[in-house]
Design a protein around this motif. Structure first.
Motif, mmCIF file in Angstrom:
data_model
loop_
_atom_site.group_PDB
_atom_site.id
_atom_site.type_symbol
_atom_site.label_atom_id
_atom_site.label_comp_id
_atom_site.label_asym_id
_atom_site.label_seq_id
_atom_site.Cartn_x
_atom_site.Cartn_y
_atom_site.Cartn_z
ATOM 1 N N GLN A 184 0.840 -1.195 0.000
ATOM 2 C CA GLN A 184 0.000 0.000 0.000
ATOM 3 C C GLN A 184 0.870 1.238 0.000
ATOM 4 N N LEU A 185 0.292 2.336 -0.466
ATOM 5 C CA LEU A 185 1.011 3.588 -0.647
ATOM 6 C C LEU A 185 0.814 4.492 0.574
ATOM 7 N N ILE A 186 1.924 5.072 1.064
ATOM 8 C CA ILE A 186 1.859 6.111 2.095
ATOM 9 C C ILE A 186 2.290 7.407 1.419
ATOM 10 N N LYS A 187 1.345 8.342 1.237
ATOM 11 C CA LYS A 187 1.691 9.626 0.617
ATOM 12 C C LYS A 187 2.137 10.585 1.711
ATOM 13 N N LEU A 188 3.432 10.888 1.728
ATOM 14 C CA LEU A 188 3.937 11.801 2.756
ATOM 15 C C LEU A 188 3.418 13.214 2.567
ATOM 16 N N SER A 189 2.957 13.535 1.347
ATOM 17 C CA SER A 189 2.391 14.869 1.111
ATOM 18 C C SER A 189 1.128 15.081 1.938
ATOM 19 N N GLU A 190 0.419 13.973 2.259
ATOM 20 C CA GLU A 190 -0.773 14.099 3.097
ATOM 21 C C GLU A 190 -0.424 14.324 4.563
ATOM 22 N N VAL A 191 0.819 13.997 4.942
ATOM 23 C CA VAL A 191 1.256 14.157 6.334
ATOM 24 C C VAL A 191 2.061 15.443 6.514
ATOM 25 N N PHE A 192 3.009 15.718 5.582
ATOM 26 C CA PHE A 192 3.915 16.855 5.739
ATOM 27 C C PHE A 192 3.682 17.962 4.716
ATOM 28 N N GLY A 193 2.763 17.775 3.778
ATOM 29 C CA GLY A 193 2.667 18.700 2.655
ATOM 30 C C GLY A 193 3.608 18.259 1.547
ATOM 31 N N SER A 194 3.842 19.143 0.565
ATOM 32 C CA SER A 194 4.684 18.794 -0.582
ATOM 33 C C SER A 194 6.153 18.680 -0.149
ATOM 34 N N VAL A 195 6.728 17.454 -0.248
ATOM 35 C CA VAL A 195 8.116 17.228 0.167
ATOM 36 C C VAL A 195 8.831 16.314 -0.825
ATOM 37 N N ARG A 196 10.160 16.427 -0.831
ATOM 38 C CA ARG A 196 11.020 15.459 -1.501
ATOM 39 C C ARG A 196 11.685 14.625 -0.424
ATOM 40 N N THR A 197 11.871 13.339 -0.683
ATOM 41 C CA THR A 197 12.443 12.451 0.336
ATOM 42 C C THR A 197 13.839 11.994 -0.088
ATOM 43 N N HIS A 198 14.732 11.865 0.908
ATOM 44 C CA HIS A 198 16.125 11.497 0.637
ATOM 45 C C HIS A 198 16.543 10.232 1.370
ATOM 46 N N GLY A 199 15.719 9.747 2.275
ATOM 47 C CA GLY A 199 16.068 8.530 3.001
ATOM 48 C C GLY A 199 15.014 8.204 4.037
ATOM 49 N N ILE A 200 14.849 6.905 4.336
ATOM 50 C CA ILE A 200 13.908 6.469 5.370
ATOM 51 C C ILE A 200 14.576 5.413 6.250
ATOM 52 N N ALA A 201 14.078 5.277 7.487
ATOM 53 C CA ALA A 201 14.543 4.220 8.394
ATOM 54 C C ALA A 201 13.407 3.910 9.350
ATOM 55 N N VAL A 202 13.204 2.629 9.641
ATOM 56 C CA VAL A 202 12.131 2.221 10.544
ATOM 57 C C VAL A 202 12.736 1.932 11.918
ATOM 58 N N SER A 203 11.988 2.251 12.983
ATOM 59 C CA SER A 203 12.481 2.057 14.350
ATOM 60 C C SER A 203 12.552 0.563 14.679
ATOM 61 N N PRO A 204 13.335 0.173 15.713
ATOM 62 C CA PRO A 204 13.584 -1.255 15.978
ATOM 63 C C PRO A 204 12.333 -2.092 16.186
ATOM 64 N N CYS A 205 11.295 -1.540 16.797
ATOM 65 C CA CYS A 205 10.062 -2.310 17.015
ATOM 66 C C CYS A 205 8.965 -1.934 16.024
ATOM 67 N N GLY A 206 9.306 -1.134 15.022
ATOM 68 C CA GLY A 206 8.356 -0.838 13.950
ATOM 69 C C GLY A 206 7.305 0.194 14.284
ATOM 70 N N ALA A 207 7.522 1.032 15.318
ATOM 71 C CA ALA A 207 6.505 2.012 15.700
ATOM 72 C C ALA A 207 6.581 3.288 14.883
ATOM 73 N N TYR A 208 7.802 3.679 14.460
ATOM 74 C CA TYR A 208 7.991 4.954 13.761
ATOM 75 C C TYR A 208 8.784 4.773 12.479
ATOM 76 N N LEU A 209 8.549 5.688 11.550
ATOM 77 C CA LEU A 209 9.357 5.790 10.336
ATOM 78 C C LEU A 209 10.013 7.160 10.355
ATOM 79 N N ALA A 210 11.353 7.196 10.298
ATOM 80 C CA ALA A 210 12.080 8.463 10.198
ATOM 81 C C ALA A 210 12.322 8.762 8.721
ATOM 82 N N VAL A 211 12.113 10.012 8.319
ATOM 83 C CA VAL A 211 12.235 10.410 6.915
ATOM 84 C C VAL A 211 13.060 11.687 6.822
ATOM 85 N N ILE A 212 14.032 11.717 5.899
ATOM 86 C CA ILE A 212 14.739 12.976 5.596
ATOM 87 C C ILE A 212 13.975 13.663 4.469
#
Length: 777
Positions: free
Chosen positions: A421-449
């Motif tokens: 499934q698709l996660i549109k970050l524009s719906e969360v942060f507005g219009s953005v470009r992404t440079h990298g992602i990482a998921v937390s050890p237990c899968g609770a958060y996604l960090a995005v540059i």
């Protein structure tokens, strides 16, 4: 399907980076909840804390940085004088294929001269938990100019450079005359440009990855064997060779290097590396998965000398052999359980252009089974970053247009398929470009540059790089995962506890289902983990009931400053002095406490009423007193359980109780002082110990006045002359020195181990905090 739908929410705060992100896969999230961000000047490290002393709803983030070295890295390819002569010769060569190739190659010329200097980091990789002197993760960092170093964060404020592996490897090659084996034929001289290139390419790292912690056997002087933890770091070089370093734990520096073996992969233009670790019938198999910029992916066997229980492949296994010019950007290997075959298996996932290549590896009686395929139609642009939640096998991919895909593996009779499934970050942060992602050890958060995206069809004038956080789990999922946890350690699940903390601070109550489920767990299973979880919930509830501070705590109070000046005109009290005083007050609270703790309306409705409103104030005060009483009761239970453990160690490891510095008699008396405390195990243990002590007391003495230090309080010891010493929460000894350790959340004080301490006391002092599971510094 509807069951897999994900609701992504923004989690404050967004952390602005001082420099632009650099390298491939610039984000990495460690097992001890630190996010490393590779930038053009340093590696920014964001440590996530679940602070029980803060009432702010924002994430609590502790920020440090690993600076880039100021001097350029020069690979050792021969004697300095000879290298300088060869460089001069190649730079002034009449053959343009030599002179231009030399001048434009950044490996030969890292300092730049006419080209801009190579600054920043190419890649960073976190070791498993338990590798540094504090039992936390090490950080391997690769700079743009090919310097590979290992760093540790020992005091939480400063990163310590432990070893430069590029320098050590260069010295080893120099001593071996740049031959990998003694039987290899001697090569050409350094003055030959092809040989000059070869010596550089065999030392230019492309990627490096850590293995899991394994056990080796060490023979002592008296011929006894003892198990020693070790970890492997595989370094992939430009020419396809892989150096496998073995480090003894805890890793302290160059002296902790056990061995270094070099493997020839046979892959041209290697681009990425990952460990393959597979467990089959209680035997562990290991190998290295290598991807190429031209497309092929294969697993190489790794023979581990002196490592217990490991075996490897007899020959390389090709997972994808087509030279289809789709570069392999990232590889993740996820251990899973196959529900149909009833055995463990490995899922290898690789990002190749806009596609995801997957391969399922399964060992059966027939041998190694390999199923592979591609997932297409995920992104319209190439995948720039990929990360995986190793607990459930979920994979996340992102392209630069701000679109993230969640891929959930679903097993079939034959192999598997992916629900995505698709996660549109524009719906969360507005219009953005992404440079990298990482998921937390237990899968609770996604960090995005992220940086700003296009607005009205125009690109932004300036780029502001930020690390932003998105929730991937609901509060209910996080709470259920904490209750059913196999880890049973709150510190290792900080991302989940932070979601729970956020919910309680917002709602100002603990949900009924969580309270009931936790009480059932405490009744049915006596694990202290559930008591610590209960203590965590009560502390957060207490913070949520507290009145929000009305003014910023770190700002100097001008009125107070005026009073100080008028009281003592000769002292010259300044605002700086006032800052110093107020900073002590603010040290227990995070700076976020006053930033976005709650809306103004919420603060007006939910905070404690003013002192004039007596009718409304009393119920809130009663509620706070009631919660505080519950907190004290849970803390006392945890203290007693740990005291029983300490007394058990004392009983087992001391022939004569005089040999121990633990205040045994005081701990026994403290446990027996409460008549309402009925614990048969404790009474029997204390009976055995008192019988062994034979009416002797061996009390502690104050080092200042030599008076006896009575054991009346678990936190501190006060002698008859009023000298106060803090007690170590791990051994209950008084810390009679100026230097001691504190746990991560500042719950407890612990003393440093001394050379005179026996092994069992040193082992006790390595333990985490008994209240919050966090490590001690």
């Amino acid at each position: 399907s509807a069951g897999f739908r994900l609701t992504a929410l923004r989690r404050e705060p967004a952390v602005r980076l001082q420099h632009g992100a650099s390298g491939l896969e610039p984000l990495a999230w460690s097992e001890d909840h630190r996010v490393s961000v590779s930038t053009a000047r340093s590696i920014a490290v964001l440590e996530q804390l679940s602070d029980v002393h803060s009432g702010a709803q924002d994430m609590v983030i502790h920020r440090t940085a690993v600076p880039a070295p100021s001097a350029a890295c020069r690979l050792k390819v021969g004697p300095k004088k000879e290298v300088a002569e060869c460089k001069e010769k190649f730079a002034n060569s009449v053959d343009p294929t030599v002179s231009q190739a030399f001048m434009l190659d950044r490996v030969f010329n890292p300092e730049g001269k006419s080209l801009p200097p190579m600054r920043g980091f190419k890649y960073s990789s976190w070791s498993p938990l338990g590798c540094d002197a504090n039992g936390r993760c090490l950080l391997a960092a690769l700079t743009m100019d090919n310097r590979l170093t290992i760093h540790a964060n020992l005091n939480r404020l400063q990163w310590v450079h432990l070893v430069d592996l590029t320098e050590v490897y260069g010295e080893r090659l120099y001593e071996a005359s740049y031959r990998l084996s003694k039987v290899e034929a001697p090569r050409a001289e350094l003055g030959d440009f092809a040989e000059f290139q070869r010596r550089h390419s065999m030392q230019t790292p492309v990627r490096m990855e850590w293995s899991g912690i394994c056990t080796t056997q060490q023979v002592k002087h008296n011929n006894e064997c003892r198990d020693v933890g070790s970890v492997l770091l595989a370094v992939l070089f430009e020419n396809g060779n892989i150096a496998v370093w073995q480090f003894q734990l805890p890793f302290l520096g160059k002296e902790s290097i056990t061995s270094c073996n070099t493997i020839e992969s046979g892959i041209s233009s290697p681009s990425v590396l990952s460990w393959w670790e597979y467990e089959h019938n209680n035997r562990k198999m290991s190998g290295l998965i290598v991807g190429s910029a031209f497309g092929p992916v294969k697993i190489l066997p790794v023979n581990l000398k002196a490592v217990k229980g490991y075996f490897t492949l007899r020959q390389p296994v090709v997972l994808w052999q087509e030279m289809d010019q789709l570069p392999v950007q990232s590889i993740k290997c996820i251990p899973l359980y196959h529900p149909y075959q009833k055995c463990s298996c490995s899922l290898v996932v690789a990002a190749r252009g806009p596609y995801v290549f997957w391969c399922l590896l399964l060992i059966s009686k027939a041998g190694l089974n390999v199923h592979n395929s591609h997932v297409t139609g995920l992104h319209s642009l190439p995948i720039v970053s990929m990360t995986a939640d190793k607990q459930n096998g979920t994979v996340y991919t992102c392209s630069s247009d701000g679109k993230v895909r969640q891929l959930i593996p679903i097993f079939t009779d034959v192999a598997l398929k992916f629900e995505h499934q698709l996660i549109k970050l524009s719906e969360v942060f507005g219009s953005v470009r992404t440079h990298g992602i990482a998921v937390s050890p237990c899968g609770a958060y996604l960090a995005v540059i992220t940086t700003e995206g296009m607005t009205n069809g125009l690109h932004p004038v300036n780029k502001n790089y930020q690390v932003q956080f998105v929730t991937l789990k609901t509060f209910e999922e996080a709470a259920a995962q904490l209750l059913e946890s196999s880890v049973q350690n709150l510190f290792r699940q900080v991302d989940l506890t932070d979601l729970v903390r956020w919910k309680i601070l917002k709602d100002k109550h603990i949900p009924q289902f969580l309270q009931e489920a936790l009480d059932k767990k405490i009744e049915s299973c006596g694990s202290t983990y559930f008591w610590r979880f209960k203590l965590f919930l009560l502390r957060i509830l207490y913070q949520s009931m507290q009145k929000a501070p009305s003014e910023v705590l770190w700002k100097p109070s001008h009125e107070d400053a005026k009073i100080l000046i008028s009281d003592s005109p000769g002292m010259g009290s300044t605002e700086d002095d006032q800052d110093e005083g107020t900073s002590k007050q603010a040290s227990k609270q995070n700076l976020c406490d006053t930033g976005k703790a709650m809306d103004v309306d919420d603060a007006a409705d939910d905070s404690l009423p003013q002192s004039g409103d007596v009718g409304g104030r009393e119920p809130m005060e009663e509620k706070l007193l009631e919660i505080q009483a519950q907190i004290d009761a849970v803390e006392m239970h945890l203290t007693r359980e740990h005291m029983k453990r300490v007394l058990g160690e004392v009983y087992l490891h001391t022939w004569i109780t005089e040999n121990t510095s633990i205040p045994t008699r005081g701990v026994c008396d403290f446990l027996m002082s409460d008549e309402g405390y009925e614990d048969r195990t404790a009474r029997v243990l204390i009976g055995h110990i008192l019988k062994k002590m034979n009416k002797q007391t061996f009390p502690e003495h104050c080092s200042l006045c030599k008076e006896i230090l009575p054991f009346t309080d678990r936190k501190q010891a006060v002698c008859s002359n009023g000298h106060i010493w803090l007690r170590c929460f791990l051994t209950y000894q008084s810390c009679q020195s100026l230097v001691y350790r504190r746990c991560l959340l500042h719950d407890s004080i612990a003393r440093h181990p001394t050379p005179e301490d026996p092994e069992w006391i040193k082992r006790l002092l390595q333990g985490p905090c008994t209240f919050c599971d966090s490590p001690v510094f």
